[in-house]
Design a protein around this motif. Structure first.
Motif, PDB file in Angstrom:
ATOM      1  N   SER A   1       0.850  -1.197   0.000  1.00 52.00           N
ATOM      2  CA  SER A   1       0.000   0.000   0.000  1.00 52.00           C
ATOM      3  C   SER A   1       0.881   1.240   0.000  1.00 52.00           C
ATOM      4  N   GLY A   2       0.329   2.342  -0.523  1.00 54.46           N
ATOM      5  CA  GLY A   2       1.040   3.615  -0.475  1.00 54.46           C
ATOM      6  C   GLY A   2       0.567   4.508   0.644  1.00 54.46           C
ATOM      7  N   SER A   3      -0.298   3.989   1.501  1.00 50.41           N
ATOM      8  CA  SER A   3      -0.841   4.755   2.620  1.00 50.41           C
ATOM      9  C   SER A   3      -0.206   4.293   3.924  1.00 50.41           C
TER      10      SER A   3
ATOM     11  N   GLY B   1       5.321  -2.766   9.252  1.00 45.84           N
ATOM     12  CA  GLY B   1       6.558  -2.447   9.962  1.00 45.84           C
ATOM     13  C   GLY B   1       7.452  -1.431   9.284  1.00 45.84           C
ATOM     14  N   TYR B   2       6.930  -0.664   8.310  1.00 45.26           N
ATOM     15  CA  TYR B   2       7.705   0.391   7.672  1.00 45.26           C
ATOM     16  C   TYR B   2       6.730   1.447   7.167  1.00 45.26           C
ATOM     17  N   THR B   3       7.256   2.602   6.810  1.00 46.99           N
ATOM     18  CA  THR B   3       6.446   3.676   6.241  1.00 46.99           C
ATOM     19  C   THR B   3       6.754   3.801   4.744  1.00 46.99           C
ATOM     20  N   THR B   4       5.951   4.573   4.042  1.00 45.20           N
ATOM     21  CA  THR B   4       6.217   4.796   2.625  1.00 45.20           C
ATOM     22  C   THR B   4       7.543   5.525   2.433  1.00 45.20           C
ATOM     23  N   LEU B   5       7.886   6.428   3.349  1.00 49.75           N
ATOM     24  CA  LEU B   5       9.166   7.141   3.248  1.00 49.75           C
ATOM     25  C   LEU B   5      10.332   6.164   3.344  1.00 49.75           C
ATOM     26  N   GLU B   6      10.245   5.215   4.268  1.00 50.55           N
ATOM     27  CA  GLU B   6      11.310   4.219   4.406  1.00 50.55           C
ATOM     28  C   GLU B   6      11.388   3.337   3.158  1.00 50.55           C
ATOM     29  N   TYR B   7      10.247   2.966   2.612  1.00 45.92           N
ATOM     30  CA  TYR B   7      10.242   2.160   1.399  1.00 45.92           C
ATOM     31  C   TYR B   7      10.879   2.927   0.241  1.00 45.92           C
ATOM     32  N   LYS B   8      10.484   4.170   0.061  1.00 45.16           N
ATOM     33  CA  LYS B   8      11.050   4.982  -1.023  1.00 45.16           C
ATOM     34  C   LYS B   8      12.560   5.118  -0.877  1.00 45.16           C
ATOM     35  N   SER B   9      13.035   5.226   0.346  1.00 44.81           N
ATOM     36  CA  SER B   9      14.476   5.353   0.588  1.00 44.81           C
ATOM     37  C   SER B   9      15.226   4.122   0.101  1.00 44.81           C
TER      38      SER B   9
ATOM     39  N   THR C   1      10.064  -4.453  -8.997  1.00 46.68           N
ATOM     40  CA  THR C   1       8.673  -4.893  -9.101  1.00 46.68           C
ATOM     41  C   THR C   1       8.099  -5.028  -7.695  1.00 46.68           C
ATOM     42  N   SER C   2       6.766  -5.091  -7.596  1.00 52.77           N
ATOM     43  CA  SER C   2       6.164  -5.023  -6.267  1.00 52.77           C
ATOM     44  C   SER C   2       4.849  -5.788  -6.209  1.00 52.77           C
ATOM     45  N   ASP C   3       4.305  -5.880  -4.990  1.00 54.94           N
ATOM     46  CA  ASP C   3       2.979  -6.441  -4.728  1.00 54.94           C
ATOM     47  C   ASP C   3       2.114  -5.371  -4.086  1.00 54.94           C
ATOM     48  N   PHE C   4       0.819  -5.428  -4.385  1.00 63.03           N
ATOM     49  CA  PHE C   4      -0.151  -4.530  -3.759  1.00 63.03           C
ATOM     50  C   PHE C   4      -1.376  -5.321  -3.318  1.00 63.03           C
ATOM     51  N   ILE C   5      -1.916  -4.965  -2.173  1.00 67.65           N
ATOM     52  CA  ILE C   5      -3.229  -5.440  -1.737  1.00 67.65           C
ATOM     53  C   ILE C   5      -4.163  -4.240  -1.738  1.00 67.65           C
ATOM     54  N   VAL C   6      -5.207  -4.315  -2.533  1.00 70.98           N
ATOM     55  CA  VAL C   6      -6.139  -3.206  -2.706  1.00 70.98           C
ATOM     56  C   VAL C   6      -7.449  -3.528  -1.985  1.00 70.98           C
TER      57      VAL C   6
ATOM     58  N   ASP D   1     -10.779   6.350  -0.360  1.00 73.58           N
ATOM     59  CA  ASP D   1     -10.361   6.882  -1.653  1.00 73.58           C
ATOM     60  C   ASP D   1      -9.018   7.588  -1.534  1.00 73.58           C
ATOM     61  N   GLU D   2      -8.806   8.296  -0.426  1.00 79.29           N
ATOM     62  CA  GLU D   2      -7.544   9.003  -0.222  1.00 79.29           C
ATOM     63  C   GLU D   2      -6.387   8.020  -0.046  1.00 79.29           C
ATOM     64  N   ASP D   3      -6.620   6.936   0.709  1.00 81.55           N
ATOM     65  CA  ASP D   3      -5.577   5.910   0.863  1.00 81.55           C
ATOM     66  C   ASP D   3      -5.189   5.342  -0.501  1.00 81.55           C
ATOM     67  N   PHE D   4      -6.187   5.067  -1.317  1.00 77.52           N
ATOM     68  CA  PHE D   4      -5.890   4.488  -2.623  1.00 77.52           C
ATOM     69  C   PHE D   4      -5.191   5.506  -3.528  1.00 77.52           C
ATOM     70  N   ARG D   5      -5.578   6.777  -3.425  1.00 77.85           N
ATOM     71  CA  ARG D   5      -4.891   7.810  -4.201  1.00 77.85           C
ATOM     72  C   ARG D   5      -3.409   7.838  -3.847  1.00 77.85           C
ATOM     73  N   GLN D   6      -3.087   7.688  -2.567  1.00 75.44           N
ATOM     74  CA  GLN D   6      -1.688   7.666  -2.143  1.00 75.44           C
ATOM     75  C   GLN D   6      -0.953   6.443  -2.702  1.00 75.44           C
ATOM     76  N   THR D   7      -1.668   5.327  -2.842  1.00 73.98           N
ATOM     77  CA  THR D   7      -1.066   4.141  -3.460  1.00 73.98           C
ATOM     78  C   THR D   7      -0.733   4.398  -4.919  1.00 73.98           C
ATOM     79  N   LEU D   8      -1.655   5.037  -5.648  1.00 70.48           N
ATOM     80  CA  LEU D   8      -1.392   5.389  -7.040  1.00 70.48           C
ATOM     81  C   LEU D   8      -0.198   6.331  -7.147  1.00 70.48           C
ATOM     82  N   GLU D   9      -0.119   7.289  -6.249  1.00 70.28           N
ATOM     83  CA  GLU D   9       1.005   8.236  -6.264  1.00 70.28           C
ATOM     84  C   GLU D   9       2.328   7.518  -6.019  1.00 70.28           C
TER      85      GLU D   9
END
Length: 458
Positions: A268-270, A280-288, A303-308, A315-323
């Motif tokens: 997820s991107g949220s 156990g991590y944040t999006t910032l840590e993943y991006k790093s 490549t990656s996995d997503f659970i939607v 809707d906002e959580d999913f928008r962050q995943t798209l971003e």
């Protein structure tokens, strides 16, 4: 009993386990694999319980196997893998014609289970967790081709709130360093040139280092594997962001044999959803991690996995995943609609995202990632790529197939003697799921010329 049929569901770990079932039943019972269950004396289903649909497919297939058993009562039917671990003896209650139920850690006991089933007439169930015993009991793998999977660890200790794997495969257990290296060295002697190291969280591997008291980590294991003569390329899957250390990132800069591809599930991107998933991590840590990998190995494929549609996803959580997906420029993904698995913490949460909305989000996310992957493929046209030639092309056996370091299949005309070799290919075309190329110095050829080329030189 002479013939064996295995149907595999789920991940590459299950693919590996199925190969080991075939190896041990061939070595101990003389069983040869067949592609048609109607021909088989032993029918095995190696199951996955990660997705709801995969679990139901198993019982649908069992119904068809029941008809085969009715026609030939001597046929033995077995259910292995994660559904077997989760359901245990209840499988016999639901399908009393099943003869064997075994877990991922007890597949090596299949010959004894078959013997007991035949002598006692009673179904056999063994879903225990004997840790490393499985690997100590397996015969040498039968090698076909230039690539091979090697399991280096089993199980998972992360306990993400949606995931059944820790309960079906047990806690993380690492294979000893020497055992892994001996297996890979033997594979190299038998013509394997590329190995993929497998584990539920493969980079969580730990083991005593050679001649030292401190444990070796996964980065050190990669050092040893890349040093084995004959091994030309090394891959690994699946990684977990929590175990992606600086040493592992650095390995991609200093080990030329390490493939320029990492599968790193984010889900997820949220941050709010990641916390609910207990990732156990944040999006910032993943991006790093991704940015450091790209500095270490420019052009690396991620490549990656997503659970939607996880419970509570807005809707906002999913928008962050798209971003996130757009910012990370993923080169492929597995996108799944959330489904509750019995026995997991998230199963108690309200599954409040409507199925139609889940599916719409999956399609939108997958389309975004697919567009990025297509652009990356197109950018490879005109470049020269080091590829491992794996064998005949699936779509046209008159041609050859090879795989790039960043995990793309390239089809081209060439001599069969190239199979098993690492060669250079010039990419000439990007197609929907593959590339086309030519051997440097040659020209694109017609299909009849390709057939002559592959049929002549050996």
């Amino acid at each position: 009993m002479r013939k064996l049929y295995i149907r595999t569901f789920g991940c590459q770990m299950n693919e590996y386990d199925s190969e080991k079932m075939a190896d041990i039943l061939h070595a101990r019972n003389g069983l040869e694999q067949v592609a048609d269950p109607a021909e088989a004396d032993v029918i095995l289903f190696n199951t996955c319980s990660v997705r709801e649909k995969a679990q139901e497919k198993v019982f649908n297939d069992l119904g068809r196997a029941r008809e085969l058993k009715a026609a030939r009562p001597g046929v033995l039917i077995g259910v292995g893998g994660c559904v077997a671990s989760q359901e245990g003896e209840s499988i016999i209650g639901r399908a009393p014609y099943v003869d064997l139920v075994f877990g991922p850690q007890t597949l090596h006991r299949l010959p004894e289970m078959i013997e007991r089933r035949l002598s006692s007439g009673l179904p056999q169930v063994d879903i225990s967790f004997p840790e490393i015993e499985k690997f100590d009991s397996l015969p040498p793998a039968r090698v076909e081709g230039a690539t091979a999977f090697v399991s280096v660890m089993e199980g998972c200790s992360k306990y993400c709130s949606y995931c059944i794997v820790p309960y079906t495969r047990g806690e993380e257990i690492s294979r000893p360093l020497e055992d892994v290296l001996v297996e890979i060295a033997e594979l190299a002697q038998r013509g394997v040139r590329e190995v993929t190291l497998l584990g539920q969280n493969v980079n969580a591997w730990r083991g005593p280092a050679r001649g030292e008291h401190a444990d070796a980590d996964f980065a050190e294991l990669l050092d040893y594997v890349c040093a084995i003569p004959g091994i030309e390329r090394v891959r690994y899957t699946t990684s977990h962001p929590r175990e992606f250390t600086d040493r592992l990132v650095d390995a991609h800069a200093r080990l030329p044999k390490l493939a320029a591809h990492v599968h790193l599930p984010v889900q997820s991107g949220s941050d709010r959803v990641l916390a609910a998933m207990k990732r156990g991590y944040t999006t910032l840590e993943y991006k790093s991690i991704v940015r450091r990998l790209r500095r270490a190995c420019p052009g690396i494929s991620i490549t990656s996995d997503f659970i939607v549609g996880f419970p509570g996803e807005t809707d906002e959580d999913f928008r962050q995943t798209l971003e996130l997906a757009e910012a990370m420029a993923f080169d492929g993904s597995y996108c799944f609609a959330y489904s509750a698995r019995p026995g997991t913490p998230s199963a108690s949460l309200a599954d409040d995202v409507p199925p139609a909305e889940k599916n719409a989000r999956v399609r939108r996310l997958q389309a975004l990632v697919d567009a990025t992957a297509a652009a990356i493929s197109q950018s490879m046209v005109g470049t020269r790529q080091a590829v491992l030639v794996t064998g005949p092309s699936r779509r046209d056996p008159a041609e050859l197939a090879a795989r790039t370091s960043n995990n793309r299949v390239v089809n081209f005309a060439g001599a069969r003697r190239l199979v098993g070799h690492l060669i250079d290919i010039e990419v000439t075309e990007a197609r929907a799921h593959t590339l086309r190329g030519v051997v440097p110095g040659s020209q694109p050829v017609t299909q009849s010329q390709a057939q002559a080329a592959t049929g002549g030189a050996r």
